[in-house]
Scaffold this motif. Structure first.
Motif, mmCIF file in Angstrom:
data_model
loop_
_atom_site.group_PDB
_atom_site.id
_atom_site.type_symbol
_atom_site.label_atom_id
_atom_site.label_comp_id
_atom_site.label_asym_id
_atom_site.label_seq_id
_atom_site.Cartn_x
_atom_site.Cartn_y
_atom_site.Cartn_z
ATOM 1 N N UNK A 55 0.835 -1.191 0.000
ATOM 2 C CA UNK A 55 0.000 0.000 0.000
ATOM 3 C C UNK A 55 0.876 1.249 0.000
ATOM 4 N N UNK A 56 0.696 2.086 -1.028
ATOM 5 C CA UNK A 56 1.529 3.279 -1.219
ATOM 6 C C UNK A 56 0.676 4.530 -1.053
ATOM 7 N N UNK A 57 1.133 5.449 -0.214
ATOM 8 C CA UNK A 57 0.413 6.698 0.017
ATOM 9 C C UNK A 57 0.768 7.731 -1.043
ATOM 10 N N UNK A 58 -0.251 8.375 -1.603
ATOM 11 C CA UNK A 58 -0.034 9.506 -2.498
ATOM 12 C C UNK A 58 0.171 10.744 -1.632
ATOM 13 N N UNK A 59 1.402 11.235 -1.569
ATOM 14 C CA UNK A 59 1.709 12.317 -0.629
ATOM 15 C C UNK A 59 1.293 13.695 -1.141
ATOM 16 N N UNK A 75 10.461 -0.823 -5.920
ATOM 17 C CA UNK A 75 10.527 0.627 -6.108
ATOM 18 C C UNK A 75 9.132 1.212 -6.346
ATOM 19 N N UNK A 76 8.142 0.591 -5.743
ATOM 20 C CA UNK A 76 6.758 1.014 -5.946
ATOM 21 C C UNK A 76 6.559 2.459 -5.462
ATOM 22 N N UNK A 77 5.917 3.262 -6.292
ATOM 23 C CA UNK A 77 5.637 4.644 -5.921
ATOM 24 C C UNK A 77 4.509 5.166 -6.803
ATOM 25 N N UNK A 78 4.001 6.333 -6.471
ATOM 26 C CA UNK A 78 2.958 6.959 -7.275
ATOM 27 C C UNK A 78 3.294 8.430 -7.470
#
Length: 363
Positions: A55-59, A75-78
């Motif tokens: 689970x990746x947070x959109x900052x 390297x998961x990111x959004x």
């Protein structure tokens, strides 16, 4: 009063709802600026996306944007982008639910004080013309002191009224010189009237304001002089400007963005006359701001508020972005909330008095 920045508490991802949720569906963009169907449009609230079971947070979640995901293992990111900025090959998150069932989860309780029975995300309460704003002023004083001490980023969005009153203009200049302003977003009029006063000692051609006698002669002459100098910076450095907001910005290296409108008659050099270019320039500051104060300008307030994340990551810590919208009209301060920005504290007051109060307390 001591400033107590709300602490962010993430969801418990050990719950079955999160463990059993599927990964978010990603679809590649095939034409620049065109999103795949059923895209997920973001809001001002914190949102998480499940990528490779993580689970990746959109900052930088903000209104009217889409989520571009990067799913390289480890390297998961959004990245949150505007529709027009989508590029071929970008992987856009698809899905219209926000309860985790499509790998998308909107989280509204990250900053909720657990000692209170509340299910709202925001750290605001309702405001009206009958509200006593003393506590808001006290909190804002502490916020600005904190931002200055901790190298925060304070963006001011200013309407023309701030440069029309001598005491207000002086107060704003002091705030800039004392380090409580990191960027200013405004239109041509604020800058032009401020430079007129700094050059000729007049506003609307008058040293003493009388509505029936105003003239634009000095206003236009000022703009012409700045255009001849080539830029506001060069005009200020020429020594012709004695004081004021623009002079302080130039001398203190505080950036300012001047955005034009379709009704601008005679613009200053450096004014953005392309709406997308203006938006990009404003967003550079909005995306990194930690406190934003929007004063006496409805359209700029709505535009900037909608492009500003309501929370962000600063030095590895998720914290709210403090927002203040200030206007003498209750309609004006509530308009931002009506458009979906729910985390702004509204102050219904004379905006010139507001700035003078801040100046007296801090500068």
């Amino acid at each position: 009063m001591a400033l107590n920045i709300p602490k962010y508490t993430p969801p418990d991802f050990n719950q079955e709802i999160f463990i059993n949720a599927p990964n978010a569906t990603l679809v590649e963009v095939v034409k620049d600026g065109v999103s795949p169907a059923n895209y997920h449009a973001l809001s001002v609230f914190p949102e998480y996306f499940k990528i490779n079971n993580k689970w990746v947070l959109a900052t930088e979640s903000r209104m009217d944007t889409v989520c571009v995901a990067y799913d390289e293992m480890g390297k998961e990111s959004v990245n949150i982008v505007e529709f027009r900025n989508l590029k071929v090959g970008d992987k856009v998150v698809i899905g219209r639910t926000e309860d985790g069932s499509q790998g998308i989860y909107m989280y509204t309780q990250g900053f909720v004080n657990k000692s209170h029975d509340s299910d709202t995300f925001a750290f605001r309460s309702g405001r009206s013309r009958e509200t006593a704003f003393s506590i808001d002023y006290d909190q804002l004083y502490e916020i600005l002191k904190h931002e200055k001490a901790k190298n925060g980023y304070v963006t001011w969005v200013l309407g023309t009224a701030i440069s029309l009153d001598e005491d207000t203009r002086n107060a704003m200049e002091r705030l800039i010189r004392e380090g409580y302003v990191n960027a200013i977003l405004c239109g041509t009029s604020l800058a032009a009237f401020d430079l007129e006063c700094g050059t000729f000692g007049t506003t609307w051609g008058q040293k003493v304001f009388r509505r029936e006698q105003n003239t634009y002669e000095n206003y236009y002459e000022t703009i012409n002089m700045v255009r001849e100098a080539g830029s506001i910076e060069s005009f200020v450095k020429s020594g012709q400007v004695k004081d004021g907001i623009m002079k302080a910005c130039v001398e203190c290296n505080v950036p300012f963005v001047l955005a034009s409108t379709v009704r601008d008659r005679f613009t200053l050099p450096g004014t953005y006359d392309n709406v997308y270019e203006a938006q990009n320039a404003m967003r550079k500051h909005a995306r990194k701001t930690s406190t934003i104060i929007m004063v006496s300008t409805i359209l700029f307030t709505i535009a900037t508020g909608n492009m500003t994340p309501s929370y962000n990551e600063f030095d590895g810590v998720i914290r709210p972005v403090y927002m203040y919208t200030v206007d003498i009209q209750e309609f004006a301060v509530n308009k931002l909330a009506d458009r979906g920005t729910l985390t702004a504290t509204s102050v219904v007051t004379n905006t010139q008095d507001f700035v003078k109060n801040i100046g007296r307390a801090l500068a």
